[in-house]
Design an enzyme around this catalytic site. Structure first.
Site, short mmCIF file in Angstrom:
data_model
loop_
_atom_site.label_atom_id
_atom_site.label_comp_id
_atom_site.label_asym_id
_atom_site.label_seq_id
_atom_site.Cartn_x
_atom_site.Cartn_y
_atom_site.Cartn_z
N CYS A 72 0.84 -1.20 0.00
CA CYS A 72 0.00 0.00 0.00
C CYS A 72 0.87 1.24 0.00
CB CYS A 72 -0.89 -0.02 1.24
SG CYS A 72 -1.91 1.44 1.40
N CYS A 78 -0.97 6.11 6.90
CA CYS A 78 -2.24 5.64 7.46
C CYS A 78 -2.01 4.97 8.81
CB CYS A 78 -2.84 4.65 6.47
SG CYS A 78 -4.33 3.85 7.04
N GLN A 282 -15.95 -11.55 14.53
CA GLN A 282 -14.50 -11.48 14.31
C GLN A 282 -14.24 -10.95 12.90
OE1 GLN A 282 -12.02 -12.24 16.37
NE2 GLN A 282 -12.94 -13.45 18.01
N TYR A 311 -17.37 -15.24 28.13
CA TYR A 311 -17.15 -14.12 27.21
C TYR A 311 -17.46 -14.60 25.79
CZ TYR A 311 -14.26 -12.82 31.24
OH TYR A 311 -13.79 -12.58 32.51
N ASP A 380 -12.58 -16.28 26.55
CA ASP A 380 -12.10 -15.40 25.47
C ASP A 380 -12.38 -13.96 25.90
OD1 ASP A 380 -11.37 -14.19 23.12
OD2 ASP A 380 -12.99 -15.00 21.90
N CYS A 407 -6.49 -11.81 23.32
CA CYS A 407 -6.01 -10.81 22.35
C CYS A 407 -4.96 -9.92 23.00
CB CYS A 407 -7.18 -9.99 21.82
SG CYS A 407 -8.12 -9.18 23.10
N1 SAH Z 1 -15.81 -15.28 21.93
C1 SAH Z 1 -16.42 -14.25 21.12
C2 SAH Z 1 -16.24 -12.81 21.65
C3 SAH Z 1 -14.95 -12.47 22.30
S1 SAH Z 1 -14.72 -10.74 22.57
C4 SAH Z 1 -15.94 -14.37 19.69
O1 SAH Z 1 -14.95 -15.03 19.41
O2 SAH Z 1 -16.57 -13.79 18.81
C5 SAH Z 1 -14.97 -10.60 24.30
C6 SAH Z 1 -16.41 -10.55 24.72
O3 SAH Z 1 -16.47 -10.38 26.16
C7 SAH Z 1 -17.22 -9.40 24.16
O4 SAH Z 1 -18.34 -9.93 23.51
C8 SAH Z 1 -17.63 -8.57 25.39
O5 SAH Z 1 -18.91 -8.01 25.27
C9 SAH Z 1 -17.59 -9.58 26.49
N2 SAH Z 1 -17.36 -9.08 27.85
C10 SAH Z 1 -16.60 -8.04 28.25
N3 SAH Z 1 -16.57 -7.94 29.60
C11 SAH Z 1 -17.35 -8.95 30.07
C12 SAH Z 1 -17.70 -9.40 31.38
N4 SAH Z 1 -17.26 -8.77 32.46
N5 SAH Z 1 -18.48 -10.49 31.48
C13 SAH Z 1 -18.95 -11.15 30.39
N6 SAH Z 1 -18.64 -10.76 29.14
C14 SAH Z 1 -17.86 -9.69 28.97
#
Ligand code: SAH
Length: 450
Positions: A72, A78, A282, A311, A380, A407
């Site tokens: 790019c 950017c 994602q 999560y 997650d 992450c």
């Molecule tokens: N596993 C899913 C999302 C992961 S992202 C995937 O792969 O698509 C992390 C997620 O945690 C988000 O959806 C966010 O809303 C949630 N989250 C953040 N803090 C939280 C908490 N205290 N308790 C429960 N969920 C939470």
């Protein structure tokens, strides 16, 4: 003493969290944007703090062997891709090295970290694009923000986005210019069109276009639909999202469908998902499959297990697990995501997944007192990692395995150390490159009860 506005020569030895080069001058750690490991650079110091500083490249004295010509032409300006000027294999290696070093430094965990799983073609991978809109000399421009600013760079093609975005941006320019539709100005807070957001199904090639507007009145709707349906192949949905607040958050609360429904369909593997304008999904569809398959692999399910997916977002990992487990319970704080998760279970005919809304640190301890337990736990969490109450309860529940998807290597290291001190062992660490050309790194880890 390091001082401001001085010229130095520096050897870049590492990459920082935001993709900046890191080296040392007279004992000071110095961060240099655009520098990559192996570079010898002539820099000017810009900022000097007590024990670190930042510098700006004046000249590349000797380029790193990993330096490449970025695909790019805007890569250096950017703010989107921080390390596109680095060879892709070197990007993967440095991400793996960062995971390993972080686990050792913060978690005191000395373990083998597998080579980062990268993409065969690390371009055109994003399924969601968010373009701020501006006007320069009477013409509409779309693009991305210049590093560290809110100045828009006009971009007609972004190499990490789905190629169809080119036609979407063209259509949007045509609508704005032909019908003299006003564009939002952050300073005066006047003007209508704020952002253009697109979502693309990588398997289905369905396209959703979202116009984020400062106000409800959208002129020439019929013409808008005509322009987009003519130009954009696979267009399934145009929605308007109203955001009239003074904020950096892109979406407002209200969403109105203008063409089609507020929905497109996509697949991860053979699981089907409904994606709406605001729902989380994602951004790298291909690597998501790689990540989830690894998580599923680590869960080692035989069909008799109760599994928690803590999560769980819209239930993507949960549904992957459900087909191999007796039962999956997903927990997530955002109510709309849980509604999507239930809907996603239904459209895939999955009946052994249950979803609960609430904060994990409240819901999981409550499950424990109610006698609801899991044989395998998947977490997650967001960047800040798991709350201690969650980890504490996992230890009490005593599952055979914990699969940790992360992450952020720093909070991952902290949380693995907590579990390691309480009866779990880190068996395998697998970084997965979800975001080529950026400094982000995703990791999936298997922990087993000792
Ligand atoms: N596993 C899913 C999302 C992961 S992202 C995937 O792969 O698509 C992390 C997620 O945690 C988000 O959806 C966010 O809303 C949630 N989250 C953040 N803090 C939280 C908490 N205290 N308790 C429960 N969920 C939470």
């Amino acid at each position: 003493m390091l001082e401001k506005n001085n010229i130095h020569t520096i050897k870049i030895e590492d990459l920082g969290h935001s993709g900046e080069g890191v080296g040392r001058i007279e004992g000071f750690t110095v961060f240099v944007e655009g520098g990559i490991p192996g570079d010898t650079l002539k820099i000017k110091t810009i900022n000097v703090k007590k024990n670190y500083g930042t510098g700006k490249i004046i000249e590349i004295v000797e380029p790193s062997e990993y330096r490449t010509n970025p695909l790019c032409s805007l890569a250096n300006i950017c703010g989107g891709c921080q390390i596109m000027h680095m060879d892709y294999q070197a990007q993967l290696d440095i991400k793996g090295k960062r995971v390993k070093e972080t686990l050792e430094r913060i978690g005191k965990i000395h373990t083998n970290v597998l080579p980062t799983l990268g993409m065969e073609n690390p371009y055109e991978y994003r399924n969601k694009a968010q373009f701020p809109v501006g006007i320069v000399k009477g013409a509409a421009i779309f693009g991305f923000y210049k590093k560290g600013t809110h100045d828009i760079i006009d971009t007609d093609y972004c190499h990490i986005q789905a190629p169809i975005n080119k036609e979407v941006v063209e259509a949007m320019k045509e609508y704005i210019m032909d019908y003299k539709v006003s564009v939002y100005d952050e300073k005066t807070r006047k003007g209508l069109i704020r952002h253009l957001v697109t979502k693309v199904g990588f398997t289905t090639e369905e396209v959703m276009v979202v116009l984020v507007t400062n106000g409800k009145e959208l002129p020439y709707k019929e013409e808008l639909v005509k322009i987009f349906t003519k130009k954009v192949k696979g267009l399934k949905s145009i929605v308007q999202n109203i955001n009239d607040r003074n904020t950096n958050i892109i979406f407002g609360r209200e969403t109105i469908a203008i063409f089609g429904e507020n929905k497109i369909v996509d697949y991860i593997g053979d699981l089907k998902f409904h994606i709406s304008a605001q729902s989380f999904f994602q951004v790298n569809s291909l690597q998501t499959k790689v990540l989830y398959e690894k998580a599923l692999d680590y869960a080692e399910l035989k069909g008799v297990e109760s599994v928690f997916d803590i999560y769980c977002g819209i239930g993507t990992i949960s549904l992957f697990l459900a087909r191999k487990a007796k039962k999956v319970i997903g927990v997530e704080a955002v109510e709309a995501a849980i509604e999507d998760a239930k809907e996603n279970a239904k459209i895939n005919n999955i009946h052994n997944a249950e979803f609960y809304v609430g904060k994990a640190e409240e819901v999981i301890p409550r499950f424990y007192t109610e006698g609801i337990k899991a044989d395998v736990v998947v977490v997650d969490p967001p960047r800040k990692g798991c709350e201690e109450e969650v980890l504490e309860t996992i230890v009490k529940m005593d599952p055979q395995r914990v699969v940790y998807v992360s992450c952020n290597p720093a909070t991952l290291a902290r949380d693995l150390a907590y579990l390691q001190e309480r009866g779990y062992e880190t068996m395998e660490v697998q970084p997965v490159d979800m975001f080529p050309h950026t400094a982000h790194v995703e990791t999936v880890v298997l922990m087993s009860r000792k």
